[in-house]
Design a protein around this motif. Sequence first.
Motif, PDB file in Angstrom:
ATOM      1  N   LEU A  36       0.773  -1.226  -0.082  1.00 30.55           N
ATOM      2  CA  LEU A  36       0.075  -0.218  -0.162  1.00 30.55           C
ATOM      3  C   LEU A  36       0.727   1.192   0.076  1.00 30.55           C
ATOM      4  CD1 LEU A  36      -2.693   1.555  -0.051  1.00 30.55           C
ATOM      5  CD2 LEU A  36      -2.625   1.005   2.690  1.00 30.55           C
ATOM      6  N   THR A  37       1.888   1.241   0.797  1.00 28.65           N
ATOM      7  CA  THR A  37       2.800   2.484   0.717  1.00 28.65           C
ATOM      8  C   THR A  37       3.460   2.662  -0.406  1.00 28.65           C
ATOM      9  OG1 THR A  37       3.307   1.696   3.049  1.00 28.65           O
ATOM     10  CG2 THR A  37       4.858   3.606   2.173  1.00 28.65           C
ATOM     11  N   GLU A  38       4.039   1.470  -1.107  1.00 31.08           N
ATOM     12  CA  GLU A  38       4.425   1.546  -2.583  1.00 31.08           C
ATOM     13  C   GLU A  38       3.623   2.274  -3.488  1.00 31.08           C
ATOM     14  OE1 GLU A  38       7.980   0.636  -3.411  1.00 31.08           O
ATOM     15  OE2 GLU A  38       8.011   1.011  -1.544  1.00 31.08           O
ATOM     16  N   VAL A  39       2.372   1.735  -3.392  1.00 27.51           N
ATOM     17  CA  VAL A  39       1.061   2.236  -4.529  1.00 27.51           C
ATOM     18  C   VAL A  39       1.042   3.585  -4.143  1.00 27.51           C
ATOM     19  CG1 VAL A  39      -1.182   2.034  -5.012  1.00 27.51           C
ATOM     20  CG2 VAL A  39       0.133   0.215  -4.994  1.00 27.51           C
ATOM     21  N   TRP A  40       0.933   3.934  -2.766  1.00 27.88           N
ATOM     22  CA  TRP A  40       0.512   5.486  -2.437  1.00 27.88           C
ATOM     23  C   TRP A  40       1.549   6.348  -3.047  1.00 27.88           C
ATOM     24  CZ3 TRP A  40      -3.935   6.935   0.155  1.00 27.88           C
ATOM     25  CH2 TRP A  40      -3.828   8.231   0.568  1.00 27.88           C
ATOM     26  N   ASN A  41       2.850   5.893  -2.682  1.00 21.23           N
ATOM     27  CA  ASN A  41       3.982   6.857  -3.163  1.00 21.23           C
ATOM     28  C   ASN A  41       4.033   7.033  -4.668  1.00 21.23           C
ATOM     29  OD1 ASN A  41       4.817   7.440  -0.540  1.00 21.23           O
ATOM     30  ND2 ASN A  41       6.272   5.637  -0.666  1.00 21.23           N
ATOM     31  N   LYS A  42       3.729   5.899  -5.415  1.00 21.36           N
ATOM     32  CA  LYS A  42       3.845   5.874  -6.848  1.00 21.36           C
ATOM     33  C   LYS A  42       2.805   6.783  -7.414  1.00 21.36           C
ATOM     34  CE  LYS A  42       2.571   2.632 -10.685  1.00 21.36           C
ATOM     35  NZ  LYS A  42       2.376   1.377 -11.111  1.00 21.36           N
ATOM     36  N   TYR A  43       1.621   6.854  -6.920  1.00 24.07           N
ATOM     37  CA  TYR A  43       0.417   7.793  -7.414  1.00 24.07           C
ATOM     38  C   TYR A  43       0.270   9.106  -6.896  1.00 24.07           C
ATOM     39  CZ  TYR A  43      -0.971   3.941 -10.153  1.00 24.07           C
ATOM     40  OH  TYR A  43      -0.968   2.548 -11.141  1.00 24.07           O
TER      41      TYR A  43
END
Length: 173
Positions: A75-82
């Motif tokens: 979730l952290t990775e996706v959040w940071n990506k977008y």
Amino acid sequence: MEKEHFIPDTREEAEQFDLLLSKYVSQKAQDLGTPISLGNAYDLFQKRSDGGRLFAALFDIQINFRLLACDIYNLTEVWNKYFSKGKLEGGSILDSEEKFLGKMEIHHYSSSIIFRYRALWDKVMGFIVLLFAPKHDKEFRKARTRKKKFQELASNNEIIPQIDSEFVNDLCE
């Protein structure tokens, strides 16, 4: 016939599972190490007549704790990506495929975290009941709300004297 569910039968299997689980978590997320050594837990619980059930419960907690860590990391990775790039800000999720997919990924991981987190606390409370008050395990598992039943059992010093009320209240909050 093969077992329906895998649970290590020896210390060696428990240690091998720990190692493979660490490798899996490292591939999916950042591995923070094994919170509890399943090999040591296996040895410890062999001393109890209900040790197999306790080990199985701890084994389940270990797996789900590590999978929760993977979900949080993802979730952290996706959040940071977008979100760090403002790609999901403003407009409709139908404005672009990227915006739609980003929002869906965030929803996917967020809901996975919520369900796994709630289930993990039920498992932890069940483990505590099984460890300290095994006679009440069936009563706990059949309760309409396990949180209330746990609070009732764990707050009663005659049933579970090993746990103080502050811990019970913190856990149930």
